[in-house]
Design an enzyme around this catalytic site. Sequence first.
Site, short mmCIF file in Angstrom:
data_model
loop_
_atom_site.label_atom_id
_atom_site.label_comp_id
_atom_site.label_asym_id
_atom_site.label_seq_id
_atom_site.Cartn_x
_atom_site.Cartn_y
_atom_site.Cartn_z
CB SER A 202 -0.95 0.01 1.20
OG SER A 202 -2.02 -0.87 1.00
CE LYS B 78 -4.60 1.82 -0.67
NZ LYS B 78 -4.09 0.50 -0.29
CB SER C 189 -4.05 1.63 3.91
OG SER C 189 -3.26 1.08 2.88
#
Length: 433
Positions: free
Chosen positions: A133, A136, A188
């Site tokens: 993640s 991101k 997240s």
Amino acid sequence: MRTILRVSAALATTAALFATSSPALAQPVGEPPAVTTTPFATPSTDDCPFVTSPPPAIDLSEVPKPGETVPAPRPVPADPVGGSQLGRCGTITPDDAPPLPADISATGWVLSDLDSGDVIAAKDPHGRYRPASTIKILLALVALDELDLDKVVVATAEDANAEGSAVGIGKDGVYSNFQLMQGLVMASGNDAAHALATQLGGDAAAVEKMNALAESLGALDTHTATPSGLDAPGMSSSAYDLALFFRAALENPTFAALISTETVQFPGFPKDPSIPDDQDRPGFILSNDNQLLYNYEGALGGKTGYTDDARQTFVGGAQKDGRRLAVTIMKGDVLPIRPWEQAARLLDYGFALPPGTSVGTLVEPDSVGDVTSTRATAPVPALAVPPADAGSIARASALETSGDTAIRVGIGAIGLLVVLGLMLGARQLNRRR
């Protein structure tokens, strides 16, 4: 038939792995509990095992779908991005620097100065790992550049049912893009990532934009395969590239505010009329999942990540005495201490060194040209400082081997074309006869 046997063997191997170690199929939020009775040692990267590709997957996340082509690994630049010392794969520290802090068990990491761009110390900085993640950050940069944060969108069932970690978006819930960004960065949320990617043209278009941005930032180890960081064929990044992303993102005041926010009120969503006795979901308090923010004085915030294949990934930064430092961690674990605690120790180490301490640099955007040659096809430059070590030699050897393989494949392809041409000619001649 051989292909079928290979696939069957791969599935059998995977089944054996699941039977013995039982890794979770779900990709959880945050960090799993640190419970073990086995001593943990920092993985050695001195022999450059991940110079071209991440470690093998332990699950089926990277098995290509029917008709899907697995992307080739990104070429390895002939000159290491950020300086010659960063072409090494083991631990890289400044001359006469004190020993690194204990319990830093991440496989690859970079400690950098966000303002000067100095890389203060590193371990396998260009080794290729899965970002989970932390990618991101790249999606956030694209969304902040292209989307109107005040625009209100209605979430779909596809948003709500996105695989993996979720902030808690519900079908028919109404959210501003700013709230989706909060869900993306603070919690997240893969559901928030899906809703944002949809507005960017869908997953494929969002991924294309993320990869283009990575290239422009000089992040040549990165190939994004999903907007959220879920593992998929070709997913790759490095601790160095994550440092580039984080530095660029902190120049955006909205992103800087998002990662430093501890809690916000997040909207609920209406009941689903197709479900009997369903109820409206009320709003709730959304908390930032980055523990560095709560536990390190001067913390700027950051981003967490985890999948079964990527393991623990982490990005975080802090400010002290007029300096802003950052730590990026890849293929870590919660042993012997959690990733944010490892980052805290590396930050302490960096702040204790004088400004200007450097083993390399974070390149500026658009300062790295297209990679048209690699160390597989070009002479490997000798490292002036420090002298070539075992890791450097292993890295060069790995690249030379991949170059020889490419040549052999090319010659084989040409030979095949010649044979096919002769066969077609003979067939045509037989027809004439």
